[in-house]
Design an enzyme around this catalytic site. Structure first.
Site, PDB file in Angstrom:
ATOM      1  CD  GLU A 101       8.995  -4.366 -58.177  1.00 15.43           C
ATOM      2  OE1 GLU A 101       9.185  -5.533 -58.531  1.00 15.43           O
ATOM      3  OE2 GLU A 101       8.132  -4.039 -57.323  1.00 15.43           O
ATOM      4  CD  GLU A 105       9.233 -10.736 -62.553  1.00 16.77           C
ATOM      5  OE1 GLU A 105       8.858 -10.931 -61.383  1.00 16.77           O
ATOM      6  OE2 GLU A 105       8.453 -10.567 -63.517  1.00 16.77           O
TER       7      GLU A 105
END
EC number: 2.4.1.207
Length: 290
Positions: A101, A105
């Site tokens: 991943e 964010e």
């Protein structure tokens, strides 16, 4: 003969373009993505798509295909005003507990306080590789481009084409690298007021809902794979544009940009967190300024 040689040259270029052009680029939202949850909170307005968060639900979307290597980009205008407690994410991820991943964010804040951008990398299910920085602009007033460039050599996170993080492939040093799992592309907005703003001290003020993140200019220029188990199309001997050293490695100018970002905007780097990591992670020993 000159004319024939020119014709052959043009044909070779066309073949090369076709062989390296299996990627998908610049498209409308519906061509590349679909709502993944809370469909009534994902609003496609044509050029712009919006994700909404209220006290009932957040929302998210996902790519229709999965990819192995390439570049994904999207323009985002983050939640305006009081966004404390909210997180807007743009990321690539494979499936399963041992997934890979790459995360952007965006951690909301109170009005007038800067957004914090947190990047993270998971390889074979292992994450906790956070870096945080403040941006050099207000990401809530205009759209800005956020990109992930993934090749066999490195992963590069970029903001308006300025590199903010690089993870090199250091497998020869015994450091795992994400290269053998196809990834989807995702974005979402949700409530994370237990940790997102000032360590969870500032909670989401639902009187300011809905919190809206806006998206446009959806681009995926990557190797699309037919199934998550057949990766041969994308990791074989065939060369793509992102495999070129001039692309997958930073130029001198880009290195200077990265150094500037780290010197002026970096506020946290897991590599220097001795409390969490009494023993410096191995990759940190080889990424001196990355």
């Amino acid at each position: 003969m000159v004319g024939m040689d020119l014709f052959k040259c043009v044909m070779m270029i066309m073949v090369l373009v076709v062989s390296c052009g299996e990627a998908v680029s610049g498209a409308k939202f519906d061509e590349l993505y679909r709502s993944s949850w809370a469909m009534d909170h994902c609003v496609n307005e044509g050029e712009v798509t919006k994700l909404k968060l209220d006290n009932y639900s957040g929302a998210g979307f996902e790519s229709r295909s999965k990819y192995l290597f390439g570049k994904v980009s999207i323009q985002i205008k983050l939640v305006e005003g009081d966004s404390a407690g909210t997180v807007t994410a743009f990321y690539m991820s494979s499936d399963g507990p041992n997934h890979n991943e790459f995360d952007f964010e965006f951690l909301g804040n109170t009005t007038g306080e800067p957004y914090i951008v947190q990047t993270n990398i998971y390889v074979n299910g292992v994450g906790n590789r956070e870096q945080r920085l403040n941006l050099w602009f207000d990401p809530t007033t205009e759209f800005h481009t956020y990109s992930i460039l993934w090749s066999k050599r490195s992963v590069v996170f970029m903001v308006d084409e300025t590199p903010i993080r690089v993870q090199k492939n250091l497998e020869e040093k015994g450091i795992p690298f994400a290269k053998d799992q196809a990834m989807g592309v995702y974005s979402s907005i949700w409530n994370a007021d237990d940790w997102a703003t000032q360590g969870g001290l500032v909670k989401t003020d639902w009187s300011h809902a809905p919190f809206v993140a806006s998206y446009k200019e959806f681009q995926i220029d990557a190797c699309e794979i037919p199934t998550t188990t057949d990766l041969s199309k994308c990791n074989g001997d065939q060369k793509f544009w992102w495999d070129e050293p001039t692309v997958s490695e930073l130029s001198l100018h880009q290195n200077h940009q990265l150094i500037w970002v780290r010197a002026n905007h970096m506020i946290y780097d897991y590599c220097f967190d001795a409390t969490r990591f009494p023993v410096t992670p191995l990759e940190c020993q080889h990424h001196r300024h990355l």
